[in-house]
Design a protein around this motif. Structure first.
Motif, PDB file in Angstrom:
ATOM      1  N   HIS A 205      -2.014   9.976  -5.089  1.00 41.90           N
ATOM      2  CA  HIS A 205      -3.130   9.514  -4.275  1.00 41.90           C
ATOM      3  C   HIS A 205      -2.674   8.257  -3.546  1.00 41.90           C
ATOM      4  CE1 HIS A 205      -5.038  11.792  -7.538  1.00 41.90           C
ATOM      5  NE2 HIS A 205      -6.094  11.965  -6.746  1.00 41.90           N
ATOM      6  N   ALA A 206      -3.435   7.831  -2.552  1.00 39.47           N
ATOM      7  CA  ALA A 206      -3.184   6.529  -1.936  1.00 39.47           C
ATOM      8  C   ALA A 206      -3.447   5.441  -2.983  1.00 39.47           C
ATOM      9  CB  ALA A 206      -4.085   6.323  -0.727  1.00 39.47           C
TER      10      ALA A 206
ATOM     11  N   GLU B 122       0.989   5.439   0.384  1.00 38.69           N
ATOM     12  CA  GLU B 122       0.261   6.568   0.949  1.00 38.69           C
ATOM     13  C   GLU B 122       0.244   7.745  -0.024  1.00 38.69           C
ATOM     14  OE1 GLU B 122      -1.335   6.345   3.761  1.00 38.69           O
ATOM     15  OE2 GLU B 122      -0.564   4.331   4.257  1.00 38.69           O
ATOM     16  N   ASN B 123      -0.762   8.609   0.119  1.00 41.63           N
ATOM     17  CA  ASN B 123      -0.837   9.825  -0.681  1.00 41.63           C
ATOM     18  C   ASN B 123       0.423  10.666  -0.484  1.00 41.63           C
ATOM     19  OD1 ASN B 123      -1.824  11.925  -2.280  1.00 41.63           O
ATOM     20  ND2 ASN B 123      -2.830  12.910  -0.534  1.00 41.63           N
TER      21      ASN B 123
ATOM     22  N   ASN C 201       0.838  -1.199   0.000  1.00 37.81           N
ATOM     23  CA  ASN C 201       0.000   0.000   0.000  1.00 37.81           C
ATOM     24  C   ASN C 201       0.876   1.254   0.000  1.00 37.81           C
ATOM     25  OD1 ASN C 201      -2.332  -1.560   0.106  1.00 37.81           O
ATOM     26  ND2 ASN C 201      -2.385  -1.545   2.344  1.00 37.81           N
TER      27      ASN C 201
ATOM     28  N   GLU D  91       3.406   9.828  -1.046  1.00 31.91           N
ATOM     29  CA  GLU D  91       4.573   9.040  -0.630  1.00 31.91           C
ATOM     30  C   GLU D  91       5.608   9.015  -1.750  1.00 31.91           C
ATOM     31  OE1 GLU D  91       5.768   4.573   1.037  1.00 31.91           O
ATOM     32  OE2 GLU D  91       3.657   5.129   0.779  1.00 31.91           O
TER      33      GLU D  91
END
Length: 539
Positions: free
Chosen positions: A38-39, A22-23, A20, A25
């Motif tokens: 975005h995530a 993250e937004n 996953n 990242e």
């Protein structure tokens, strides 16, 4: 440090999230820094460059879609900004070069048949030619399973009682059947297997003929010692059609085939008594066959996927490709199915065809199937299921390029239409739908004596006559569904193992299952699924 994303081919303009994200990242892909906008859930894709409307989306080095609007670098790829598109293909053949993998000093304990085929199990098969006989098949199944110690007490009866009476019976629930008493009577018979279906009369004559051809493949299968066939007597799926097809595909030896016609025998009691008497006689004869040491060249591996996810084309399917190449390098065979899930991979497979006729047949079957699907309001682009899409497989070409990895790198030796039986060693392409059970049903009928089945989401699918090994694309589903999954390739995603290491380990499991040393989860759960394909209707 574990990679959080990957580019699958140097030409690709999208990356795959391995975990996953993250937004906003920041991550590294091939040494280049990206910031996701975005995530992004694991298994999903994101743009590695600015993409304009109409830009081709590339994965595995080929087209898997096109942008329907501008997509910024680091932005998630979704159904709102791309749509299905696949690369065109044309005729080519005979130029492909492949270096086989090294020979292996490995073998398995199988049942050598008189025609030279080798079974990974020794079953007696009982089936109807028409749905009118399903109840009689079920009666025979219950009687044989009780008599031979295979009857499984339904473990959920106590759960129902606990709900009714508010008493806790949950500890009594069993996840696997009790041990069989079969081998105390017939020590060389692995089981008596039963098939029911909803075909044989009504419908079209083509459906009846296809059913007889399909069932003939089951009778001829190396895991089947003989068969008992029930018919009403007036159905479209005539016994003579079954016999005619068997005469076409049986080689040097005829297997025992017991025909029980209800309109000829009269009462139900007379029918069942006759069927039981003759079947027991057949079991006594089949029990004389014993396992013996057999080379890998006698393996025919069916290659299947179902409940696929965004990791399937990165881990589980390439691992199956490794096993396929190992088996073929040792003069064995593999059968790659599911033609709707080869959309976009056609050119690669055409280039690998040894002969012009083989390539032409593949192109003809692909185009005919797609046209038939479109004629009933569908098409290959509608193949991905809601579960596929949720877990990162957005277009059919995206799904297909990953699914085709199951076929490894070996040349294509032959192309088989549905209900055709394997004739040539090496990699065979079999025209089946993407529907899991319709496809595994076809793989067994084509002669696969063991099936490797990859899944990212989990599925209980099995087969009546062919052991099905479930291979998960990730550890999470293997941990969540240990009663379904036989082998996990999650180590490829985590970076702990290579595709080659996982493939070598999986081949060892295949040989253990082929030798009868290990029962697959589908066998233990008695998931024996059989659905014939009604052509043009199913993807």
């Amino acid at each position: 440090m574990k990679n959080k994303a990957i580019r699958l081919h140097p030409r690709d303009n999208v990356g795959v999230a391995l975990s996953n994200l993250e937004n906003l990242e920041a991550i590294l892909v091939d040494g280049e820094k990206y910031t996701v906008t975005h995530a992004i859930p694991a298994k999903h894709k994101f743009a590695l460059k600015e993409l304009s409307t109409g830009s081709e989306i590339l994965m595995y080095g080929v087209t898997i879609g096109e942008a329907t609007q501008p997509i910024s670098k680091g932005e998630p790829i979704t159904l709102t900004n791309i749509r299905h598109k696949a690369s065109p293909y044309s005729l080519s053949y005979g130029q492909y070069e492949w270096n086989p993998l090294p020979s292996l000093d490995k073998s398995f304990m199988g049942y050598l048949r008189e025609d030279g085929q080798v079974g990974t199990a020794n079953y007696w098969l009982v089936f109807p030619l028409v749905f009118c006989e399903n109840q009689n098949i079920q009666t025979l199944q219950e009687a044989f399973e009780i008599a031979l110690g295979k009857k499984k007490v339904n473990p959920y009866v106590d759960l129902i009682l606990s709900e009714i009476h508010s008493v806790d019976f949950s500890e009594k629930i069993q996840s696997t059947p009790k041990s069989s008493g079969l081998n105390t009577t017939f020590e060389n018979i692995d089981d008596v297997r039963f098939i029911t279906h909803q075909l044989g009369c009504g419908g079209t004559r083509r459906d009846a003929q296809t059913l007889c051809r399909l069932l003939a493949g089951y009778v001829n299968h190396p895991n089947v010692a003989g068969a008992t066939v029930l018919s009403l007597g007036c159905q479209n799926a005539e016994f003579r059609l079954l016999e005619e097809r068997l005469n076409e595909i049986q080689w040097d030896a005829k297997k025992p085939l017991i025909h029980c016609d209800q309109q000829d025998l009269g009462t139900t009691k007379a029918l069942l008594q006759f069927a039981i008497k003759k079947t027991v006689e057949g079991l006594k004869s089949a029990n004389q066959v014993k396992r013996s040491l057999q080379p890998i060249s006698k393996l025919v591996i069916g290659l299947e996927c179902g409940g696929s996810d965004g990791f399937s084309g990165i881990s589980a399917n390439p691992v199956l490709g490794r096993v396929s190449d190992l088996v073929i390098s040792n003069n064995g065979s593999a059968i790659l199915s599911e033609f709707p899930e080869l959309c976009g991979a056609e050119q690669n497979l055409i280039n690998r065809c040894k002969e012009k006729e083989t390539a032409e047949k593949f192109i003809h079957l692909m185009k005919t199937y797609d046209a038939d699907a479109k004629a009933v309001g569908s098409g290959f682009d509608m193949n991905p299921s809601p579960g596929n899409i949720k877990d990162g497989l957005l277009t059919d070409a995206m799904k297909s390029l990953g699914a085709a990895k199951k076929g490894g790198l070996a040349p294509v030796a032959d192309v088989l239409d549905y209900t055709e039986y394997i004739q040539r060693p090496g990699l065979n392409l079999l025209c089946t739908p993407g529907n899991d059970v319709e496809s595994t049903t076809g793989l067994a009928s084509a002669g696969a004596n063991i099936i490797l089945f990859t899944t990212g989401l989990g599925t209980p699918t099995g087969n009546p006559i062919c052991p099905v090994i479930k291979v998960s694309s990730n550890d999470a589903v293997a941990d969540k569904m240990p009663d379904i999954i036989d082998f996990s390739t999650g180590g490829v995603i985590s970076g702990e193992k290579s595709v080659e290491e996982c493939g070598d380990e999986l081949l060892d499991l295949v040989l253990q299952v082929a030798s009868g040393e290990i029962k697959t989860k589908a066998e233990l759960n008695r998931n024996f699924d059989f659905i014939p394909w009604k052509r043009g209707v199913s993807l």
